[in-house]
Structure formats: C-alpha cells, structure tokens
Design a protein around this motif. Structure first.
Motif, PDB file in Angstrom:
ATOM      1  N   UNK A 136     -36.090  94.797  15.147  1.00  0.00           N
ATOM      2  CA  UNK A 136     -37.388  95.026  15.764  1.00  0.00           C
ATOM      3  C   UNK A 136     -38.520  94.241  15.146  1.00  0.00           C
ATOM      4  N   UNK A 137     -39.519  94.135  15.978  1.00  0.00           N
ATOM      5  CA  UNK A 137     -40.976  93.624  15.593  1.00  0.00           C
ATOM      6  C   UNK A 137     -41.999  94.908  15.957  1.00  0.00           C
ATOM      7  N   UNK A 138     -42.852  95.009  14.878  1.00  0.00           N
ATOM      8  CA  UNK A 138     -43.868  95.961  14.900  1.00  0.00           C
ATOM      9  C   UNK A 138     -45.200  95.339  15.006  1.00  0.00           C
ATOM     10  N   UNK A 139     -46.288  95.693  16.039  1.00  0.00           N
ATOM     11  CA  UNK A 139     -47.360  95.185  16.075  1.00  0.00           C
ATOM     12  C   UNK A 139     -48.260  96.078  16.204  1.00  0.00           C
ATOM     13  N   UNK A 140     -49.583  95.788  15.951  1.00  0.00           N
ATOM     14  CA  UNK A 140     -50.546  96.756  16.249  1.00  0.00           C
ATOM     15  C   UNK A 140     -51.760  96.416  17.199  1.00  0.00           C
TER      16      UNK A 140
END
Length: 659
Positions: free
Chosen positions: A387-391
């Motif tokens: 997964x990729x986590x972004x804000x």
C-alpha cells in the motif's frame, strides 16, 4: 438571303483515292448520316479506349514489378558485397603496447595503479600522435557527455570516457520501453562507437573520488574475480557529467518503489507490470487472471500508483493506460481491465506544473476522461509492500491520511546528488548547493583549479548569486574611486553582470528604473549597502535551469566546441601570456541556454510547450512528438530500430512475454 454554304469551300479529301475505294465519293463530298455514324463508330471507339486503359495498366504494373525485382536484386547484391568485404580473415600480429599499460605504476595519496597509458595508445600512428595531446577525461555517458563527444574535433584531445554503463540511453522514451511500446535496444548506442570518431577510450568503471592537486580521478571497477578494484586516471581536463539520482524527500519505504532513470529500471518495471517484482512469483496481471485470486487481492494487483506529476510520471501513467487499453484487454480476462486503476499523486496543485497553464489543464482533462485518478496537493507519507499512504488537506483544512492498496509504485519526484557529485562538492568549501555542483557561466566548477574541472547536466547548476561579486564589480565600475556608483558607472556594472551571469539579463532590462528604485537617499548614486540589496534581489529573481536532457545536451555541445577552440588556439594563447587553463573567456563567451520547448506524451495525444506558443492535441500531436524524438536519436541505427518498433506495435501490438 443567300445561303452561307454558297461561299463555303468544297470539302475534298486531302489525298487521292482509288476509284474502287469504298471511301470514294461521286461528285461533291457528302458526309455520313448522323445515325449511321453513331451506330457504326461508337462501339469501336469504346473498345479502343478500354484497350488503351488495359495496356496502360499493364505497362505500369510491369514497371512496378520490374522495379521491385531490380530493387530487391540490387539490395541483395549490396548485402552480398558487404558480407564479402566484412567477413574476412584479419591477421593482427605484433601490435605494440606500452609497458605502462601492461604494468601501471602506482602513485597518488592511496598508492593505487595510475593508468597513464591504455592498451590501444600505441597500436597505430594516429593513436601514437593523439596520446601526446592533452588528456580529456569525461565522467558519465548521458546527454551531456555525448554532447561533448559530438562537438569535439578529432585529434585535439586524448579522450577517455569513464562510465559504469557501456552505452548511452535516450531517456525521454524510457516510459515507452517500460511497457514494451519500444524495445530497450532501440534506445541505446554503445559509447565505444560514439568515441571511435575521436579515437577515444572507454573505462567501464564508477568514479568515486578526485585528487585535484595531482589531477587524479579515482575510479572503481569490477575485475574478473568479482571483486572491486580501484585505480587512478590522470587528466588534464575533467568533465563531470554523471547525472543525478532520485530525491527521497525523507519518505520511508522507497525500497518498495520502482524508479525510471536507466534501462535497468525500465526492464524491471516491464517485468513487474506483467508478472511481478520477484522471479518465479505470480503477481499483477498474471496473478489477477487466476480464478483462485480473491476480488480484494485482484484489485490490489491491478492498482498502479505513480508518485510525481512531472513529465516522467505523467508519461508513465499514460503508457500504462495504453498498455491496458490496447493490449491487455485483448489477451487477458476482461474483468482484469475493468478492475485496473491508475493513481497519480502530485504534491502541487496541477500536473506538469512547469508547463503552461493551458497544457496542465488539457493533460488533467485527458486523464479524467481516461479515468486516471489524479490526486493533487498531496504528499506521500510512506510506502509499504502492499500500500501507499498519503496525506491531503480535507475540506475543513485538517490534514487527512489516505491509503491506496497496490502492488506497483513508481517514484518519480525530484533529483538528488550523485554520490560522486556529493564527494566533489564536499572537497570544495564554497560548494553549498544541496542538489548539484555549482559552476560559473563557463561551466567551470567553482573552487576548483581554473579551467581544469567542468560540470554539466544534472550534476551541475549555474550560479545565480550576483551579490557574491559585489566588491569585484564595484572595483571594475567605480572609475573615480569614490566608493559610490553613479548612473554611468551603474551602466558599466550592468554590462559586467551580464557577462558574468547571463541569466541575469532579463532582470536588468530596465536599468534606469532599477537605479532610481534602490537609490534610497536620492543622491543619484548607489552606496555599497544599496548595491548589496539590489544585487541580492536580482539574484533571488533568477530561475535556475531545469534538470532536463535539453539543458544537458546544450551544455555538452557548448563545452565540446569551446574545448576544441582552446586546443586549436593553444599557441595563440601562450603567445599572449595565457595558459590553456585560462583560455575559456578568450575563445568563447559564457554559456547561454536556448529553450526549444518542452513536450510530453499523455496517451494517444501529446502536448508541446514552446514558450509563448502551446500546441496540444490527439494523433497529430502524438506523431509530431514521435517525429521530434525520432530526429533526436544518437545514430541512424537507433532511428531505424525505433521506427521498426513503432510499426510492429501498430500492427501486432506490444510484446506481452516476460523474458
């Protein structure tokens, strides 16, 4: 009224006919009746015209077939003659080799082998003459290095290329190679072939250190035992063109990401798209095609995330979309195409933000039409294997974290220093730039011995600080030595600034207005404090050149021409009391960049940013994009291969096999 026929001349045949002829006429000439003429001649005329057409078609068919046979025969004969003269025995005996090439002496601070002679230095008369020339060492094999090699005059320098790769790469088409639109072989040209025109040498090694006081370049290579070995290469002039690496921005987990800067990166992406990142494992499209794959896992496998909205990220996202739309939908279960999602994460408000606003908007509309998920004004927080986590800020202004399940992440955001570039910058106290080596307008490394070390391309950035030359400029312009600069002296100073830093010209167009604006005490002169503020503001407004192939190529060609001029005017320089190291200003002006435009592929469409003029569109723009890149190829060999690749893809599609 008299008849008009009364004065008409009698019609007679222009020749005498025998009495028994059917065409003979008794008395006056009487034409055939119209009805009889039509009924007897029309069929024969139509038949004649039809026969004429058939004869013409047969004749041109014969010409076409005959010319084809002649052309094929001629081509076969040419190939036969080429083979006859190429594949022949060559006896090479008694080739002279310098003892110092076979047994290098040791020296330098680390007592390493010094390659003062190479194996081919003495093999013929031309090489023996060239080895007496100044030794030019070029570190790197990219756009800048090839630009230097392209403009050097043969015989001016003893040229050695130091590169960890044995080829140069046409990097703008790497996104196409990553999905199989073109073959990687069509994008590379051996450096030895490029250097052959100059009788140059290639050392397949990686530069690691520099000893400027002794003019020694330390390199590391892999020997037959598999171990690394270090050695020194002496130089008279050194060109640093090692490019850059990707910036991490402190994001954890980037080891799970792909990058796209080399041929190896493109090959890894292609394997990862079709099969997966690990050999022998089934991932992505092949795994998604298995009935045993759960719907959730299938969605994750078919989710592709691109981090970075610049040209590389945008073109890669477009190429992945084309791969899914044009090829995978025909050969994989259609549910796989339905489940494919492509996400592009950009930290700015728009993608292609260095292009014009109209182009950014057009590209965004095109991606929205293609259902490519654009996530702008967002920052990647971390990357995990799944997964990729972004804000991103929510409507209420608070920062919210979001996750995208994925099995493919491409990292394409910004540049950072190459390790060798960082080492060179650390050796020089006045190198404070965080991303590249700072050079002057003549591309000389600041702080290095004058005229010995140059840096070009992504490894360098041209200085923009004008205030650092304050005292020198005042000394040159202050004619009456009163410590102040009046308007006439200010005009002299402006010319000196343009000569030292050409990129400041745009900021110095309104000379009088600048003078009056910063003359705070209105005494019609500028003191040192006022000048410092003025020059600081000018430097802050100068925009550094982008790290693009176009800039690197222009810098390389400029430097190649200048180095050849220095070599050719060596005697003239010495007669005027100048050493060759001091000849930059004498033979050439400073480097000036001419922007030829920027272009990008966005999926069966392309955009062109030519400064004041922008061009964007579908197939017509795409073929224009192809034409530009085709013309910029290094050799006719790569042009031919690239054209064949485009034709093969258009007829048979992309190769979906994993090799």
């Amino acid at each position: 009224m008299r008849s008009l026929h009364a004065h008409a001349r009698p019609l007679h045949p222009p020749w005498r006919l025998p009495a028994h002829s059917r065409l003979s006429f008794p008395g006056r000439f009487r034409p055939f009746p119209a009805k009889t003429y039509a009924s007897t001649t029309a069929p024969s005329s139509g038949t004649a015209k039809s026969a004429t057409r058939w004869r013409t078609a047969a004749r041109y068919t014969f010409y076409l077939v005959g010319s084809s046979i002649v052309g094929v025969g001629f081509l076969t004969a040419v190939i036969f003659l080429h083979d006859a003269f190429t594949y022949r025995e060559r006896h090479i005996e008694g080739v002279p080799v310098s003892p110092r090439a076979l047994h290098p002496e040791r020296g330098g601070p680390k007592n390493l082998p010094v390659l003062s002679r190479l194996l081919s230095d003495l093999e013929d008369d031309e090489n023996r003459e060239i080895v007496q020339r100044p030794h030019l060492v070029i570190v790197g094999g990219g756009w800048g290095a090839v630009g230097v090699l392209d403009k050097l005059t043969p015989g001016d320098y003893h040229v050695t290329i130091v590169s960890p790769e044995t080829y140069t790469t046409f990097t703008p088409l790497l996104p196409s190679a990553a999905v199989g639109t073109v073959s990687v072989r069509s994008l590379v040209e051996p450096l030895r072939k490029i250097a052959a025109r100059l009788k140059g040498h290639l050392i397949n090694a990686r530069a690691v250190d520099l000893v400027m006081s002794e003019r020694l370049l330390e390199v590391e290579t892999i020997v037959t035992s598999g171990k690394s070995e270090r050695m020194y290469i002496p130089y008279d002039k050194l060109v640093i063109a090692v490019g850059s690496t990707s910036s991490t921005h402190g994001v954890p987990g980037l080891e799970h990401c792909y990058q796209l800067k080399t041929i190896s990166d493109a090959q890894a992406i292609r394997k990862g798209l079709l099969v997966g990142p690990f050999y022998g494992s089934a991932h992505n499209f092949e795994a998604a095609s298995l009935p045993t794959t759960t719907p959730e896992e299938r969605k994750r496998l078919l989710s592709f995330v691109v981090c970075g909205g610049g040209p590389t990220g945008v073109e890669t996202a477009a190429e992945i979309y084309d791969l899914c739309q044009e090829d995978l939908i025909n050969y994989f279960p259609k549910i796989c195409r339905k489940e494919v999602t492509i996400h592009l994460i950009q930290s700015r408000e728009h993608i292609l933000n260095t292009y014009s606003e109209a182009i950014s908007r057009y590209a965004e509309d095109k991606f929205m039409h293609d259902n490519i998920d654009l996530i702008t004004s967002a920052r990647v927080q971390s990357v995990a294997p799944d997964k990729v986590t972004y804000t991103k800020r929510g409507p209420d202004g608070k920062t919210e974290a979001h996750e995208i399940p994925t099995n493919f992440v491409l990292w394409s955001t910004g540049i950072a220093m190459n390790p060798f570039t960082r080492r060179v910058a650390d050796l020089l106290p006045n190198q404070v730039h965080k991303k590249a080596i700072e050079v002057d307008a003549h591309l000389r490394v600041k702080g290095a011995p004058l005229g010995e070390v140059y840096a070009i391309g992504d490894a360098s950035t041209i200085e923009t600080s004008v205030v650092s030359y304050l005292l020198e400029l005042v000394d040159e312009a202050d004619k009456n030595k009163d410590g102040k600069i009046d308007f006439e002296e200010w005009e002299i100073m402006v010319q000196r600034i343009k000569k030292r830093i050409p990129m400041a010209e745009e900021q110095l167009q309104k000379v009088r207005e600048l003078f009056d604006l910063y003359d705070s005490d209105s005494d019609n002169s500028l003191n040192l404090n006022e000048l410092a503020v003025l020059l600081q503001e000018i430097g802050n407004k100068i925009t550094a050149l982008p790290a693009t192939a176009q800039v690197a190529s222009q810098q390389g060609k400029y430097l190649g021409r200048k180095l050849s001029k220095i070599a050719q005017h060596r005697k003239v320089l010495e007669a005027n009391g100048l050493r060759p190291e001091e000849g930059d200003e004498a033979v050439s002006g400073p480097f000036r960049y001419f922007h030829l435009g920027s272009l990008a592929y966005i999926g069966n469409a392309a955009v062109f940013d030519l400064g004041r003029f922008s061009f964007m569109g579908g197939l017509a723009a795409m073929y224009a994009w192809r034409s530009v890149y085709w013309s910029e190829q290094v050799s006719m060999r790569t042009r031919a291969l690239l054209m064949i690749d485009w034709i093969v893809r258009g007829i048979w599609g992309r190769d979906l096999s994993r090799l």
